[in-house]
Design an enzyme around this catalytic site. Structure first.
Site, PDB file in Angstrom:
ATOM      1  N   CYS A 114       0.813  -1.221   0.000  1.00 63.60           N
ATOM      2  CA  CYS A 114       0.000   0.000   0.000  1.00 63.60           C
ATOM      3  C   CYS A 114       0.849   1.276   0.000  1.00 63.60           C
ATOM      4  CB  CYS A 114      -0.954   0.002   1.190  1.00 63.60           C
ATOM      5  SG  CYS A 114      -2.128  -1.376   1.175  1.00 63.60           S
ATOM      6  N   HIS A 250      -3.422   7.385   1.791  1.00 58.67           N
ATOM      7  CA  HIS A 250      -3.798   6.048   1.348  1.00 58.67           C
ATOM      8  C   HIS A 250      -5.211   5.783   1.843  1.00 58.67           C
ATOM      9  CE1 HIS A 250      -4.065   1.830   0.724  1.00 58.67           C
ATOM     10  NE2 HIS A 250      -3.814   1.484   1.969  1.00 58.67           N
ATOM     11  N   ASN A 280     -10.081  -0.096  -0.585  1.00 56.60           N
ATOM     12  CA  ASN A 280      -8.622  -0.044  -0.481  1.00 56.60           C
ATOM     13  C   ASN A 280      -8.035  -0.607  -1.768  1.00 56.60           C
ATOM     14  OD1 ASN A 280      -5.899  -0.398   0.076  1.00 56.60           O
ATOM     15  ND2 ASN A 280      -6.227  -1.175   2.149  1.00 56.60           N
TER      16      ASN A 280
END
Length: 323
Positions: A114, A250, A280
């Site tokens: 990520c 993020h 996500n």
């Protein structure tokens, strides 16, 4: 005068299939309300059968090139941040290079889960500052739907697919915090925490594997580490949190986003949030949010931005840039 890596174009791509939270109710012990309350996610996009990470990356790249008014041949390097490449090798970046019709320059992937786009952006900045490239296409792209355990309600409802891209160009400026471009970055990792977020398979284990996560542990690390890396990057840039126009984090979980903003002393009115629509998307989430934030009219030229992310490894970092 100082050389800066300045964003001159951005774009994104999302697969056509939109998956609402309610779709999970037939196969899992979950509800739309449960997912929303714990993550802020309402829907996400899933890649079509046969659609690959490099395909989505190339589509986002073309949109960024169009916005910048550039042709593929004017790009010197491509960096793709991904944990879900099409093949073990070659890199997804070389596949994008071929898809765009580029016959020169160089291309490679970066894998920091990520945090991948932050790592890729920092790497691209280094290429520009060292003179190895004048223009770098930086892409975050993922097909996390391919590594989900569809029986694990704690993880499979959280992730989505997509791609985002930015183009960095070398430009000369005064060398002050008022310059456009990347002003500073801060990168970190700590392999001792690998077991709280990982995929239980890979090439050397001869299995594809599924994503595994200890959600509470990830949350505990995330807020503290994201705020700390953002503050470290701001200090390197000679700026303060009060000067931030937008945090572009993020997009993992709305509670993490809210907690980090609070630690930085910022209201949510200065945070670009897309997690409700994308879920996500790992390394794709920041460039997706940058592109969407600009399209919405939130992010404007001259704005001071902080991007920050944390992912498996653990790996985390932040980049301060003026749009």
């Amino acid at each position: 005068m100082t050389t800066r890596a300045v964003v001159v174009g951005c774009g994104h791509y999302l697969p056509e299939r939109i998956v609402e939270n309610s779709e999970f109710e037939d196969s899992l012990d979950t509800t739309d309300e449960w997912i929303r309350s714990r993550s802020g996610i309402e829907r996400r996009h899933f890649a079509a059968e046969g659609q690959t990470t490099s395909d989505m990356a190339a589509r986002a790249a073309r949109n960024a090139l169009t916005q910048a008014g550039l042709e593929p041949g004017e790009i010197d390097a491509i960096i793709v941040a991904t944990s879900t490449p099409d093949l073990t090798f070659p890199s997804a970046a070389t596949m994008v290079q071929a898809d765009l019709g580029m016959t020169s320059g160089f291309a490679f992937d970066v894998q920091a889960v990520c945090a991948g786009f932050v790592y890729a952006l920092s790497t691209a900045n280094a290429l520009v500052l060292s003179g190895q490239a004048r223009r770098v296409l930086v892409i975050g792209a993922e097909t996390f739907s391919r590594i989900m355990d569809w029986d694990d309600r704690s993880t499979c409802v959280l992730f989505g697919d997509g791609a985002g891209a930015v183009i960095l160009e070398a430009q000369e400026d005064a060398g002050t915090p008022q310059d456009r471009g990347i002003l500073a970055s801060d990168l970190n990792s700590d392999g001792r925490h690998r077991d709280i977020l990982y995929v239980d398979g890979g090439v050397s284990t001869q299995s594809t594997g599924h994503l595994r996560m200890q959600g509470r542990e990830v949350f505990r690390h995330a807020v503290e580490k994201l705020a700390a890396t953002a503050e470290a990057a701001l200090a390197k840039a000679g700026a303060t949190a009060d000067e931030i126009d937008w945090v572009v984090p993020h997009q993992a979980n709305i509670r993490i986003i809210q907690g980090t903003a609070k630690k930085l002393g910022l209201g949510m009115d200065r945070v670009v949030v897309t997690v409700q629509d994308h879920g996500n998307t790992s390394a794709a989430s920041i460039p997706l949010a940058l592109s969407v934030g600009e399209a919405r009219g939130q992010i404007k030229r001259g704005d001071l931005l902080v991007t920050e992310a944390i992912g498996g490894g653990l790996a985390w970092g932040a980049v301060v840039l003026r749009w």
